[in-house]
Design a protein around this motif. Sequence first.
Motif, PDB file in Angstrom:
ATOM      1  N   ALA A   1      42.800  10.945  11.305  1.00 12.48           N
ATOM      2  CA  ALA A   1      41.465  11.173  11.246  1.00 12.48           C
ATOM      3  C   ALA A   1      40.712  11.455  10.073  1.00 12.48           C
ATOM      4  N   ARG A   2      41.565  12.571   9.446  1.00 12.66           N
ATOM      5  CA  ARG A   2      41.148  13.296   8.064  1.00 12.66           C
ATOM      6  C   ARG A   2      41.146  12.014   7.043  1.00 12.66           C
ATOM      7  N   THR A   3      42.056  11.691   7.151  1.00 13.59           N
ATOM      8  CA  THR A   3      42.161  10.549   5.958  1.00 13.59           C
ATOM      9  C   THR A   3      41.126   9.376   5.996  1.00 13.59           C
ATOM     10  N   GLU A   4      40.867   9.014   7.244  1.00 14.60           N
ATOM     11  CA  GLU A   4      39.846   7.938   7.545  1.00 14.60           C
ATOM     12  C   GLU A   4      38.447   8.519   7.225  1.00 14.60           C
ATOM     13  N   ARG A   5      38.265  10.113   7.591  1.00 15.49           N
ATOM     14  CA  ARG A   5      36.957  10.653   7.110  1.00 15.49           C
ATOM     15  C   ARG A   5      36.900  10.662   5.850  1.00 15.49           C
ATOM     16  N   GLU A   6      37.861  11.199   4.888  1.00 10.66           N
ATOM     17  CA  GLU A   6      37.847  11.174   3.404  1.00 10.66           C
ATOM     18  C   GLU A   6      37.538   9.673   3.037  1.00 10.66           C
ATOM     19  N   ARG A   7      37.957   8.699   3.560  1.00  9.49           N
ATOM     20  CA  ARG A   7      37.700   7.119   3.164  1.00  9.49           C
ATOM     21  C   ARG A   7      36.097   6.853   3.422  1.00  9.49           C
ATOM     22  N   ALA A   8      35.927   7.300   4.610  1.00  8.99           N
ATOM     23  CA  ALA A   8      34.386   6.841   4.979  1.00  8.99           C
ATOM     24  C   ALA A   8      33.672   7.775   4.162  1.00  8.99           C
ATOM     25  N   GLY A   9      33.800   9.058   3.844  1.00  5.78           N
ATOM     26  CA  GLY A   9      33.007   9.765   2.957  1.00  5.78           C
ATOM     27  C   GLY A   9      32.939   9.192   1.447  1.00  5.78           C
ATOM     28  N   ALA A  10      33.924   8.839   0.890  1.00  2.00           N
ATOM     29  CA  ALA A  10      33.979   7.980  -0.378  1.00  2.00           C
ATOM     30  C   ALA A  10      33.205   6.705  -0.285  1.00  2.00           C
ATOM     31  N   GLU A  11      33.136   6.158   0.798  1.00  2.00           N
ATOM     32  CA  GLU A  11      32.317   4.692   0.881  1.00  2.00           C
ATOM     33  C   GLU A  11      30.887   5.219   1.188  1.00  2.00           C
ATOM     34  N   LEU A  12      30.676   6.239   1.934  1.00  2.00           N
ATOM     35  CA  LEU A  12      29.326   6.815   2.056  1.00  2.00           C
ATOM     36  C   LEU A  12      28.579   6.848   0.766  1.00  2.00           C
ATOM     37  N   GLY A  13      29.489   7.662  -0.271  1.00  2.00           N
ATOM     38  CA  GLY A  13      28.800   8.095  -1.498  1.00  2.00           C
ATOM     39  C   GLY A  13      28.467   6.911  -2.434  1.00  2.00           C
ATOM     40  N   GLU A  14      29.510   5.973  -2.383  1.00  9.49           N
ATOM     41  CA  GLU A  14      29.332   4.552  -2.834  1.00  9.49           C
ATOM     42  C   GLU A  14      28.103   3.937  -2.665  1.00  9.49           C
ATOM     43  N   ALA A  15      27.933   3.955  -1.357  1.00  6.68           N
ATOM     44  CA  ALA A  15      26.684   3.329  -0.774  1.00  6.68           C
ATOM     45  C   ALA A  15      25.461   4.005  -1.015  1.00  6.68           C
ATOM     46  N   ARG A  16      25.459   4.974  -1.022  1.00  6.87           N
ATOM     47  CA  ARG A  16      24.400   5.968  -1.516  1.00  6.87           C
ATOM     48  C   ARG A  16      23.973   5.684  -2.997  1.00  6.87           C
ATOM     49  N   GLU A  17      25.003   5.358  -3.742  1.00  4.67           N
ATOM     50  CA  GLU A  17      24.828   5.125  -5.410  1.00  4.67           C
ATOM     51  C   GLU A  17      24.205   3.714  -5.385  1.00  4.67           C
ATOM     52  N   ARG A  18      24.634   2.970  -4.589  1.00  4.89           N
ATOM     53  CA  ARG A  18      24.178   1.623  -4.603  1.00  4.89           C
ATOM     54  C   ARG A  18      22.754   1.631  -4.413  1.00  4.89           C
ATOM     55  N   ASP A  19      22.582   2.349  -3.108  1.00  2.00           N
ATOM     56  CA  ASP A  19      21.088   2.461  -2.504  1.00  2.00           C
ATOM     57  C   ASP A  19      20.019   2.895  -3.784  1.00  2.00           C
ATOM     58  N   ARG A  20      20.483   4.292  -4.321  1.00  2.00           N
ATOM     59  CA  ARG A  20      19.789   4.645  -5.291  1.00  2.00           C
ATOM     60  C   ARG A  20      19.265   3.757  -6.347  1.00  2.00           C
ATOM     61  N   ALA A  21      20.586   3.085  -6.950  1.00  2.00           N
ATOM     62  CA  ALA A  21      20.291   2.114  -7.898  1.00  2.00           C
ATOM     63  C   ALA A  21      19.338   0.982  -7.619  1.00  2.00           C
ATOM     64  N   ALA A  22      19.552   0.469  -6.188  1.00  2.00           N
ATOM     65  CA  ALA A  22      18.471  -0.523  -5.960  1.00  2.00           C
ATOM     66  C   ALA A  22      17.343  -0.204  -5.620  1.00  2.00           C
ATOM     67  N   ALA A  23      17.093   0.856  -5.398  1.00  2.00           N
ATOM     68  CA  ALA A  23      15.657   1.615  -5.244  1.00  2.00           C
ATOM     69  C   ALA A  23      14.885   1.733  -6.589  1.00  2.00           C
ATOM     70  N   GLU A  24      15.947   1.941  -7.499  1.00  2.00           N
ATOM     71  CA  GLU A  24      15.105   2.255  -9.017  1.00  2.00           C
ATOM     72  C   GLU A  24      14.880   0.800  -9.429  1.00  2.00           C
TER      73      GLU A  24
END
Length: 311
Positions: free
Chosen positions: A264-287
């Motif tokens: 579960a911790r590994t999955e959480r870390e993977r999900a956290g990394a994916e969340l960071g990437e998604a946020r970065e894509r969302d910020r870039a798309a907003a700009e």
Amino acid sequence: MRREDGRPGPEDDVEAVLDELYSLPPSEFVARREERAARARTRRRAQDARRIHAARRPTLAGWAANLLRRSRPDEAERFLELGRALREAYATLDPSGLKELSAQRRRIVSEMSRQAAALAREAGHPLSDAVQRDVETTLRAVLADPEAAAVWEAGRVEGVLTPPSEFGADAVAAAPPRREPARARKPRTDPTAAPKKDEEAERRRAEREERAARAREEARAAEERLRGRRAARQEAAGALEEAEEREREAGERVAALEEQLAEARTERERAGAELGEARERDRAAAEELKGAEREAAAAARRAGRAEGHDA
């Protein structure tokens, strides 16, 4: 599960269930017992369920004795027959028969205990020296005690069976000693001394009998204490094995939960990394969206000015 003809199957037979349980290694006994008891309760056989649940897990020595009985049926039958012959010879106090059967007993008990140890080792449960001695004690009890013989014959030994004290370490010792024929007494030369000698002999005889009676009473008390200690030790050994089994099962559950937690911790870390990437894509798309909106507004203003000049 019932047969197609409606008759109960083997798993509905309490005796068959108990035979199955006592053929299992001690580490597997409790889980299978609870499974069979639950099955009986599900099928509304409450009395059978209670009887199954009441079955006590055998010690390692008890299991090895049962394994020997089931794995060597022909030798076990001969061993039981030897026990009947030995008990009959002891009951009749036949010295010659006792001597021969006792020698046979020692040899066969040693051989049978070695076979039990070998069978246990092949089954993946080697016996310590102490446990093998418990197996030997149980086999001696089977020879000496008909009740112990019946338990072993059924293959349902739970712990160490203890031979009765009256059999002793060697049944030959129970045979009455041969008495030499009494020698003819010499005529008394002093009639006045005879009463005194008789009184002294009687006094010594009474003292010997009193000492012997005290010794017998002390021996009985010691034997009773020994039986109590053996029963307490057997109960403690059974409680220890059950506690060890519960600790092992709890350890297995903890290990499984820890493995799940790590996953579960590994999955959480993977999900956290994916969340960071998604946020970065969302910020870039907003700009990019803001830039496009500014470009569209500027283009609209230019178009408006161009239309004004044309007019």
